[in-house]
Each structure stands twice: as structure tokens, then as C-alpha cells.
Design an enzyme around this catalytic site. Structure first.
Site, mmCIF file in Angstrom:
data_model
loop_
_atom_site.group_PDB
_atom_site.id
_atom_site.type_symbol
_atom_site.label_atom_id
_atom_site.label_comp_id
_atom_site.label_asym_id
_atom_site.label_seq_id
_atom_site.Cartn_x
_atom_site.Cartn_y
_atom_site.Cartn_z
ATOM 1 N N CYS A 1 0.899 -1.168 0.000
ATOM 2 C CA CYS A 1 0.000 0.000 0.000
ATOM 3 C C CYS A 1 0.926 1.203 0.000
ATOM 4 O O CYS A 1 1.541 1.516 1.021
ATOM 5 C CB CYS A 1 -0.914 0.036 1.223
ATOM 6 N N CYS B 1 -0.465 4.131 2.545
ATOM 7 C CA CYS B 1 -0.449 3.964 4.006
ATOM 8 C C CYS B 1 -0.243 2.494 4.361
ATOM 9 O O CYS B 1 0.890 2.010 4.313
ATOM 10 C CB CYS B 1 -1.712 4.536 4.637
ATOM 11 N N SER B 2 -1.314 1.771 4.690
ATOM 12 C CA SER B 2 -1.110 0.398 5.163
ATOM 13 C C SER B 2 -2.306 -0.490 4.851
ATOM 14 O O SER B 2 -2.586 -1.424 5.606
ATOM 15 C CB SER B 2 -0.852 0.409 6.674
ATOM 16 N N CYS B 3 -3.036 -0.228 3.781
ATOM 17 C CA CYS B 3 -4.238 -1.009 3.471
ATOM 18 C C CYS B 3 -3.878 -2.476 3.257
ATOM 19 O O CYS B 3 -2.903 -2.794 2.568
ATOM 20 C CB CYS B 3 -4.935 -0.433 2.240
HETATM 21 FE FE FE Z 1 -3.346 2.162 2.922
#
Ligand code: FE
Length: 257
Positions: free
Chosen positions: A141, A144-146
Site C-alpha cells: 500500500c 499507508c497500510s491497506c
Molecule cells: Fe493504505
């Protein structure tokens, strides 16, 4: 009152204490640790500053009625016990042994994953990409951190780090090498950028030598890293070296997180 109820109450009492401590500063925590030297019953270790801040915030939100303790407890229970890479490993193993399931998984991942009982708000729209002899898929991602929570749980620290998020795109083969995965030049590397709306899961290649394994045995081979695409699924080494969670943690530390 069952043990789980008692645990929830104990946690809330602890949080209330933390909230009080947050108001008066860190002095109370220091005094408490010194006090424990004079008696020998069990105490919980003093949490980190970040944990203290999170717990104080949680407690204040509950006190102000902005969130309900029961809802938070249910969420924590879900993250601790109901989602995680074991779910994804079962999905992968089923796909390896059941061609019809694999077809459904590749065509409509959320529906096929829900067949095994796994679903949540962080996985309404998932796509499974299949690794093969000529293609290797890698998930990132970049924003961010999906991450596909129903099948992988919460993302590891390295997945959220800026070096991984940038280098997975700029130098995927280099990233893979640092995780111990060296691919021949003729293997195409495809990088998939997860978003909050669409999250990816890698269906790793089934390793040779597993033809006689049961679905359960196969699931035990499948790692989180293989389902992100930074590693391959391998048979347990006989004195060899595999890519483990501690190894990947070491990699993230080298990157300075
Ligand atoms: Fe994300």
C-alpha cells in the site's frame, strides 16, 4: 461472571487507572514501580509510553460516552482471535486442493473467502492474484497500510514502513532479495497497490513435494509473508533457513522503519 467478562472488567479498571495517571503525569507510574520492590505479588509490567497514551485515550473516549466498552472489547477480541494469517492460509490451502474453489476465489475473492466464514469491513473488496512459474505478485500500500484484514489480520510494521512502501514499487526485486526471495530474470514481477477500497492477497505457488499432504497440513505451510508476496511457500527446512517473522522484523529495522 465468566473469565472473559472478568478480564474485560479488569481491563477497564486498569484503563481507568491509566487515565488518572495520564492526568497527573508519569510520576505515579515511577512510584508504583519502586513500590513493587517491597512486596512480591504479581504486577503487570509498566506499558510503553505509546501503550499508555493509547489506553488513556481509549479510557477517556469511554468515559465521555463516545465509544462503548463492549464494542471495543468485541473489536479487540476479533483482532486477537478471529482474524489473522491463519485464515488466509486456510483459503490458500483450500484453493490448492479444490480447483473449483480456486476458480471462485480468483473470480470473486470476497465471496469465496466468505464461504470459509471470513469477512469484515476491511475486506469487502478483495482481489486474489495467483503466483506461478512465470509470474510473481507483490502487495504493497504505497499510501499507508491497506491490508486484507479478514485473511491476514493486522499488517506488520515493515509493511507500513516508508522504505517498503516506496521500494516495493521502485525496486521490487531488491525488496524480495532482502526477504530472501530471489527470482530468475524471466519471472515477471507484478506489484499491486492496495487501497482502502481494494485490497489484494497473493495465492502462492504450491510447493512440489506436497502432493500427499492434507489440506490442514498445507495450511500450516502458508505464511503471512507468502500471502503478501515477499516470500514463497516452502517445505519445512531440514536444518535450512526460511524467511520468518523475526527475519522480516530485522529487515524493517535495517530500513530504519
Ligand atoms: Fe493504505
Amino acid at each position: 461472571m465468566g473469565d472473559s467478562d472478568k478480564g474485560a472488567v479488569d481491563r477497564r479498571e486498569f484503563l481507568k487507572g491509566i487515565a488518572a495517571g495520564a492526568v497527573t503525569g508519569a510520576t505515579q507510574v515511577t512510584v508504583h514501580t519502586q513500590d513493587t520492590q517491597d512486596h512480591n505479588h504479581d504486577h503487570q509490567d509498566v506499558p510503553s509510553d505509546l501503550a499508555l497514551r493509547v489506553k488513556a485515550l481509549e479510557s477517556l473516549l469511554v468515559e465521555k460516552g463516545l465509544v462503548e466498552s463492549a464494542a471495543l472489547d468485541a473489536l479487540i477480541d476479533t483482532m486477537e482471535h478471529k482474524v489473522g494469517p491463519r485464515n488466509g492460509a486456510r483459503v490458500v490451502a483450500r484453493a490448492w486442493v479444490d480447483p473449483a474453489y480456486k476458480k471462485r476465489l480468483l473470480e470473486n475473492a470476497p465471496a469465496a473467502i466468505a464461504e470459509l466464514g471470513y469477512s469484515s469491513g476491511q475486506g469487502d473488496h478483495m482481489v486474489v492474484v495467483e503466483n506461478g512459474p512465470k509470474v510473481h505478485n507483490l502487495i504493497v500500500c504505497t499510501l499507508c497500510s491497506c491490508y486484507p484484514w479478514p485473511v491476514l489480520g493486522l499488517p506488520p510494521v515493515w509493511y507500513k514502513s516508508a522504505p517498503y512502501r516506496s521500494r516495493a514499487v521502485m525496486d521490487p526485486r531488491g525488496i524480495l532479495r532482502e526477504f530472501g526471495t530471489t527470482l530468475p530474470d524471466e519471472v515477471e514481477v507484478r506489484v499491486w497497490d492496495s487501497t482502502a477500497e481494494l485490497r489484494y492477497l497473493v495465492l502462492p505457488e504450491r510447493p512440489s513435494g506436497t502432493e500427499r499432504m492434507s489440506e490442514e497440513q498445507l495450511a500450516a505451510l502458508v505464511t503471512r509473508d507468502a500471502m503478501v508476496g515477499v516470500a514463497k511457500v516452502t517445505l519445512p527446512p531440514s536444518g535450512g533457513r526460511t524467511c520468518t517473522a523475526s527475519m522480516t522484523w530485522a529487515v524493517s529495522r535495517e530500513w530504519g522503519r
